[in-house]
Scaffold this motif. Sequence first.
Motif, PDB file in Angstrom:
ATOM      1  N   GLY A 130      -0.986   2.395   5.627  1.00  0.00           N
ATOM      2  CA  GLY A 130      -0.983   2.677   4.202  1.00  0.00           C
ATOM      3  C   GLY A 130      -1.388   4.077   3.829  1.00  0.00           C
ATOM      4  O   GLY A 130      -1.538   4.386   2.643  1.00  0.00           O
ATOM      5  N   ASN A 147       5.795   0.159   2.227  1.00  0.00           N
ATOM      6  CA  ASN A 147       5.816   1.174   1.189  1.00  0.00           C
ATOM      7  C   ASN A 147       5.607   0.553  -0.182  1.00  0.00           C
ATOM      8  O   ASN A 147       4.917   1.115  -1.031  1.00  0.00           O
ATOM      9  CB  ASN A 147       7.150   1.936   1.221  1.00  0.00           C
ATOM     10  N   HIS A 191      -5.901   8.742  -3.052  1.00  0.00           N
ATOM     11  CA  HIS A 191      -5.579   7.516  -2.311  1.00  0.00           C
ATOM     12  C   HIS A 191      -5.969   7.666  -0.842  1.00  0.00           C
ATOM     13  O   HIS A 191      -6.635   6.793  -0.273  1.00  0.00           O
ATOM     14  CB  HIS A 191      -4.083   7.215  -2.435  1.00  0.00           C
ATOM     15  N   VAL A 250       1.963   0.081  -0.593  1.00  0.00           N
ATOM     16  CA  VAL A 250       1.272   1.339  -0.872  1.00  0.00           C
ATOM     17  C   VAL A 250       1.455   1.728  -2.333  1.00  0.00           C
ATOM     18  O   VAL A 250       0.498   2.126  -3.013  1.00  0.00           O
ATOM     19  CB  VAL A 250       1.785   2.466   0.054  1.00  0.00           C
ATOM     20  N   CYS A 269      -0.744  -0.366  -4.405  1.00  0.00           N
ATOM     21  CA  CYS A 269      -2.147   0.072  -4.297  1.00  0.00           C
ATOM     22  C   CYS A 269      -2.412   1.280  -5.185  1.00  0.00           C
ATOM     23  O   CYS A 269      -3.470   1.376  -5.817  1.00  0.00           O
ATOM     24  CB  CYS A 269      -2.484   0.404  -2.844  1.00  0.00           C
ATOM     25  N   LYS A 288      -9.120   5.816   1.211  1.00  0.00           N
ATOM     26  CA  LYS A 288      -8.924   5.032   2.428  1.00  0.00           C
ATOM     27  C   LYS A 288      -9.863   5.513   3.531  1.00  0.00           C
ATOM     28  O   LYS A 288     -10.366   4.704   4.321  1.00  0.00           O
ATOM     29  CB  LYS A 288      -7.466   5.114   2.882  1.00  0.00           C
ATOM     30  N   SER A 318       4.898   6.849   4.191  1.00  0.00           N
ATOM     31  CA  SER A 318       3.593   6.273   4.538  1.00  0.00           C
ATOM     32  C   SER A 318       3.617   5.733   5.954  1.00  0.00           C
ATOM     33  O   SER A 318       4.689   5.475   6.527  1.00  0.00           O
ATOM     34  CB  SER A 318       3.218   5.154   3.560  1.00  0.00           C
TER      35      SER A 318
END
Length: 385
Positions: A202, A280, A319, A283, A286, A323, A198
């Motif tokens: 993120g 990380n 994901h 992330v 998330c 974003k 990543s």
Amino acid sequence: MSYAGALWLAVQEDLYTGICNGTRENGDINRPKIIREESKGCLECFDDYFLSQCFHLSRPCLTFLLDFIKTRLKKNVFNPVSDSTSTESIILATLFFYAHGFLPSKITAKLGLNHTFAGEAVNTTSKILSELSSSFITFPASYNDRMGVAQGFKNISGIPNVVGVLGCFHVKVTPPPSELSLFLNTLGYPSVTVQMVSDVDGNLLSVEQCYPGGTREQYVWERSTICQEFVSFRHGQTWVIGGRGLPPGRHVLTPVERSQLKTSAARRFNITHSRVMTYNQHVFGCLKARFQCLNDLGTVQADALESVACIIKACCVLHNISKKFSVPLPREPVLEPVHPTQDVKGKEGEKSFYYMEETREDMIETCFGQIRDEEEKEANTEGWL
């Protein structure tokens, strides 16, 4: 925050019943506004709040996904779907499963899907989304792109030429008893693991294949596509930040071993390295906050990981898309715990890469040794004053 499972199911049942009946109780501001126009898509039946609670995605993001995936589903030569309503139902059922980790028959019935077929629909949609990973999960290819990413890492850490943070993402599963040892990870629960890289914002830059959770991190890295790209100098003279479970190599920037922490610069570097590694962990948190299916993917077998691999990669694609649409998370993410370090074994044929140890030491002294000099100068200046 999303509702607890049982309560949310009850709310959804009322909402879907209201949709089917074309009614809305007066004074209930939490229920979606019903729009009874058959010519409009499924999304037009719900307000933004309901869509967010149900799918953990925003209306613009869902609209993009429906349009994009519908085209792909219609082109599916093995199981083409021509009816627009059926296609939307398949996609929404899959997104509901990603968001909540289950797909009850009440929901599939309201979407007009056979519950048995709905499971196949999830697999079909997941496969399509995972195949789109090369379009939505991309490593910085050009020099300017790499330097742009590297500048972001340098701004937060002071470490130059870093183009990503490397880590293994673990998802709980239930393997057969005979294969438990293959899946048991270093935190003591059975999982599958996927290596990811990543950036500082993120975004996922790389998502590799799926392995049983007991697989060594070093083994996963050395057989990954991104590792081979670094070995062939495709990404130039750059680093990825990696944990203690990886061998120090030409392009993996690992922390200094405790037995070799002989300077204050090395200690400061390790503190900074640890802080960057938490990006990380964030992330990963998330991913599990938005896609609660990733908290437990159920029954698996070591020789049949394709379906869970597709689901994980599909969620990674979503994901990055979410974003881009600035979709807020449904709840605060929890940092993924750090897995205990496994012993690192040398790999034959890569001994020449260990000369990069000197490059790392030079970088540490250059970037983190100067901090000591500046602190001493400030202390001396304060003494003069």
